[in-house]
Write a protein that holds these residues in place. Structure first.
Motif, PDB file in Angstrom:
ATOM      1  N   ASP A  94       0.814  -1.210   0.000  1.00 19.45           N
ATOM      2  CA  ASP A  94       0.000   0.000   0.000  1.00 19.45           C
ATOM      3  C   ASP A  94       0.850   1.263   0.000  1.00 19.45           C
ATOM      4  O   ASP A  94       0.352   2.355  -0.301  1.00 19.45           O
TER       5      ASP A  94
ATOM      6  N   GLN B 230       0.455  -1.790  -6.589  1.00 12.01           N
ATOM      7  CA  GLN B 230      -0.411  -1.286  -5.528  1.00 12.01           C
ATOM      8  C   GLN B 230      -1.290  -2.406  -4.977  1.00 12.01           C
ATOM      9  O   GLN B 230      -2.053  -3.027  -5.706  1.00 12.01           O
TER      10      GLN B 230
ATOM     11  N   SER C  91      -3.417  -3.401  -1.198  1.00 13.37           N
ATOM     12  CA  SER C  91      -3.771  -3.181   0.201  1.00 13.37           C
ATOM     13  C   SER C  91      -3.553  -4.467   0.989  1.00 13.37           C
ATOM     14  O   SER C  91      -3.720  -5.573   0.447  1.00 13.37           O
TER      15      SER C  91
END
Length: 302
Positions: free
Chosen positions: A98, A120, A122
């Motif tokens: 993240d 990217q 999370s």
């Protein structure tokens, strides 16, 4: 710092996703340009990897790191990334997370190692509906997911590569014992969507956040006994000395000449070093750092 001239000007690679087939283009830049960012499910990146990072071996020469939360890169993490670049010469180094690292070591690394890209991602919050208990458990599953999608070489941020891993890229999956009853997940080689990875991932249906390393190290060891044809097991060449032998890392000089890599277990180490004092540190950590930075493990004279 290691020798590097004219740091203000350098060539930075970019993957051009606007062409019919993604291609790498070099762009001359001055100063620091942002690392190229891809989404976790980027078809462009996946296509580029398939067409440019594979050779005759099963495992592509592609490196993965997991980096969750906003953290400054330290000296030992810098060593890990630099060792991967120098001894593996990978197609790309993908940082899944993240946030990207920041700080002096990160900025310097980007000028030494230009083929770093950001995927990217999370931190996963649960697995098969069961919430994760620790950020480390989130990173455990994220590394399996990255290898399932791309294949390649996953490396912990305090794992140091000591020599080429090419002899191991012929196997669909490679892990190493840390001790006799487990397999370490700090360095993993795997082909894309490897059957062993898929079975390992499925075992997280029984995940229990109170069990610190069970699914990450004990489960793959048990699976290696059940499916020996799906995995190659190294005998402690990725993590020798183990966490049970920390004085060999921190206080003595261990002969790591037969190792492919070494885990520094920095969370247990109370000292901070830099490019200067590491030249005179008469321990295993000192010799490993000099090997990466200066291509010689020998002590320097003051």
């Amino acid at each position: 710092m290691p020798e590097k001239t004219n740091l203000s000007e350098h060539a930075q690679p970019r993957i051009n996703c606007q062409t019919m087939q993604p291609v790498m283009e070099l762009e001359n830049v001055t100063g620091m340009e942002p690392v190229q960012v891809f989404s976790e499910n980027s078809e462009c990146l996946q296509t580029f990897v398939k067409e440019n990072c594979h050779d005759k071996e099963l495992v592509p020469n592609l490196v993965h790191y997991i980096w969750f939360s906003k953290r400054e890169m330290n000296f030992y993490q810098f060593l890990s990334f630099l060792s991967a670049s120098r001894f593996l010469d990978p197609c790309l180094i993908l940082v899944h997370g993240d946030h990207l690292p920041f700080g002096t070591y990160w900025k310097y690394l980007l000028k030494l190692v230009p083929n770093i890209m950001h995927v990217q991602k999370s931190p996963p919050e649960d697995i098969f509906g069961k919430p994760f208990g620790y950020i480390e458990h989130k990173a455990d599953i994220a590394r399996i997911q990255a290898l399932q999608r791309f294949g390649g070489i996953y490396i912990d941020t305090d794992e140091i590569i000591l020599r080429s891993l090419d002899p191991l890229r012929k196997y669909p999956v490679t892990l190493s014992r840390a001790v006799d009853y487990n397999l370490s997940n700090g360095l993993i080689l795997a082909e894309r969507n490897a059957t062993f990875l898929n079975i390992w991932y499925s075992q997280y249906k029984t995940y229990d956040k109170s069990q610190w390393g069970y699914h990450s190290t004990i489960v793959p060891y048990q699976l290696s006994k059940r499916y020996p044809d799906l995995i190659h097991v190294e005998n402690k060449t990725f993590v020798r000395p183990s966490w049970q032998q920390l004085p060999l890392l921190f206080e003595k000089n261990f002969d790591w000449s037969k190792n492919y890599g070494i885990h520094l277990y920095i969370r247990f180490y109370k000292f901070t070093h830099d490019f200067n004092d590491i030249k005179y540190l008469n321990t295993t950590i000192g010799s490993v750092a000099r090997h990466v930075l200066y291509r010689s493990k020998e002590l320097c004279e003051k």
